[in-house]
Design a protein around this motif. Structure first.
Motif, PDB file in Angstrom:
ATOM      1  N   LEU A  33       0.139  -0.976  -0.209  1.00 57.99           N
ATOM      2  CA  LEU A  33      -0.192   0.190   0.144  1.00 57.99           C
ATOM      3  C   LEU A  33       0.847   1.045   0.284  1.00 57.99           C
ATOM      4  O   LEU A  33       0.128   2.050   0.163  1.00 57.99           O
ATOM      5  N   ARG A  40      -4.443   7.037   5.488  1.00 59.15           N
ATOM      6  CA  ARG A  40      -4.838   5.876   5.887  1.00 59.15           C
ATOM      7  C   ARG A  40      -6.098   6.705   6.393  1.00 59.15           C
ATOM      8  O   ARG A  40      -7.464   6.274   6.259  1.00 59.15           O
ATOM      9  N   LEU A  99     -13.724   2.723  -3.489  1.00 63.00           N
ATOM     10  CA  LEU A  99     -14.158   2.995  -2.020  1.00 63.00           C
ATOM     11  C   LEU A  99     -15.591   2.127  -1.291  1.00 63.00           C
ATOM     12  O   LEU A  99     -15.533   1.483  -0.801  1.00 63.00           O
ATOM     13  N   LEU A 126      -9.602   4.769   6.862  1.00 62.00           N
ATOM     14  CA  LEU A 126      -9.999   3.109   6.527  1.00 62.00           C
ATOM     15  C   LEU A 126      -9.191   2.476   6.668  1.00 62.00           C
ATOM     16  O   LEU A 126      -8.057   2.774   7.056  1.00 62.00           O
ATOM     17  N   PRO A 129      -7.201  -0.730   3.823  1.00 59.69           N
ATOM     18  CA  PRO A 129      -6.427  -0.467   2.038  1.00 59.69           C
ATOM     19  C   PRO A 129      -7.029  -1.378   1.713  1.00 59.69           C
ATOM     20  O   PRO A 129      -6.562  -1.149   0.315  1.00 59.69           O
ATOM     21  N   THR A 130      -6.406  -2.486   1.951  1.00 60.56           N
ATOM     22  CA  THR A 130      -6.772  -3.160   0.023  1.00 60.56           C
ATOM     23  C   THR A 130      -8.360  -3.633   0.071  1.00 60.56           C
ATOM     24  O   THR A 130      -8.569  -4.776  -1.105  1.00 60.56           O
ATOM     25  N   ARG A 132      -9.860  -1.036  -1.771  1.00 62.34           N
ATOM     26  CA  ARG A 132      -9.464  -0.156  -2.445  1.00 62.34           C
ATOM     27  C   ARG A 132      -7.922  -1.006  -3.856  1.00 62.34           C
ATOM     28  O   ARG A 132      -7.139  -1.127  -2.768  1.00 62.34           O
ATOM     29  N   SER A 147      -4.285   3.120  -0.547  1.00 63.36           N
ATOM     30  CA  SER A 147      -4.926   3.684   0.694  1.00 63.36           C
ATOM     31  C   SER A 147      -5.867   4.616   0.243  1.00 63.36           C
ATOM     32  O   SER A 147      -6.539   4.392  -0.727  1.00 63.36           O
ATOM     33  N   LEU A 148      -5.587   5.962   0.916  1.00 66.30           N
ATOM     34  CA  LEU A 148      -6.929   6.917   0.248  1.00 66.30           C
ATOM     35  C   LEU A 148      -6.183   7.955  -0.493  1.00 66.30           C
ATOM     36  O   LEU A 148      -6.809   8.918  -1.024  1.00 66.30           O
TER      37      LEU A 148
END
Length: 274
Positions: A33, A40, A99, A126, A129-130, A132, A147-148
């Motif tokens: 990530l 996050r 997401l 989040l 994160p996996t 997304r 991640s974001l």
């Protein structure tokens, strides 16, 4: 390209909250990530749409750093708030691509940040994160997680490229040099590289970690925010548009995807791979 080191890691940064300021670090764990703890968290409005410094430049006046199981937010006037990861927070619909939802923080956290920014916002986290992925439009392959961050797990820039930009700014505009933080990179490479040489890298080894090129990084209005005044200016977009524009976009830096977990360390050799 060569399999010999052409540079070294000059700086690393982690930005746990999307569009807030982050902190420099000497080393950081890296997984699929990107840097551990990076992006996050993010701010959203009442409809769940992402709020960024593109629209609210004063967000860059708040710094976030990672703590065990939490983050600490700090303003320039010394106000601080520690926010624990809301592992039991309610699911909140969010509009960020690929997401769907994130976990909400307590209302008092939202109130504190809203007061700092002078507009209502909510902080979300989040949890996994996996959930997304990296978009194929941005160089993602099946299994690449994100991640974001906007488009890629790792953002790399080089001091040689910034030096070239600052020469253009000085010669053409009489403009003082811009700091690298305008571009918010994860990883800055120092060393005797040609300006924008990184555009041609397909894979690069940083210490013991190998990363795959995903795409060049197109630049938005965030790079034009003066980090002292938090006001929007015309540079560097105006100058980049004269020298680094194609496909209707301006370019600076590259996005990378880690091929395996590892650790990034300041001073580690950087080796473009064949």
């Amino acid at each position: 390209m060569t399999d010999a080191a052409t540079g070294w890691v000059g700086a690393l940064s982690v930005r746990p909250v999307k569009s807030l300021s982050g902190v420099p670090v000497d080393r950081v764990a890296l997984d699929a990530l990107g840097p551990r703890g990076d992006r996050r968290w993010m701010l959203v409005d009442g409809d769940g749409e992402t709020v960024t410094a593109r629209e609210v430049p004063t967000m860059l006046g708040i710094t976030a750093r990672v703590l065990p199981g939490a983050i600490e937010l700090a303003t320039r006037d010394g106000a601080r708030l520690v926010v624990a990861e809301p592992v039991d927070g309610r699911r909140t619909p969010v509009g960020l691509s690929r997401l769907g939802w994130a976990l909400a923080c307590p209302g008092e956290v939202d109130d504190w940040i809203s007061a700092q920014l002078g507009r209502p916002v909510r902080l979300v986290w989040l949890d996994d994160p996996t959930r997304r992925s990296v978009s194929p439009r941005h160089g993602g392959l099946p299994g690449d997680a994100l991640s974001l961050a906007d488009a890629g797990p790792v953002h790399l820039t080089t001091t040689s490229s910034l030096d070239a930009l600052n020469r253009w700014l000085a010669d053409e505009q009489g403009h003082p040099p811009l700091p690298m933080e305008r571009f918010r990179p994860t990883l800055v490479v120092d060393g005797p590289l040609e300006p924008f040489e990184e555009d041609g890298w397909t894979r690069v080894r940083v210490g013991d970690v190998t990363l795959r090129f995903a795409e060049r990084c197109d630049r938005c209005v965030m790079t034009t925010i003066d980090l002292d005044t938090l006001r929007t200016t015309k540079e560097p977009t105006r100058t980049l548009a004269r020298h680094r524009r194609d496909d209707g976009k301006v370019w600076f830096g590259i996005r990378l995807v880690p091929e395996a977990p590892g650790e990034l360390v300041v001073g580690a050799p950087v080796v473009p791979l064949r």
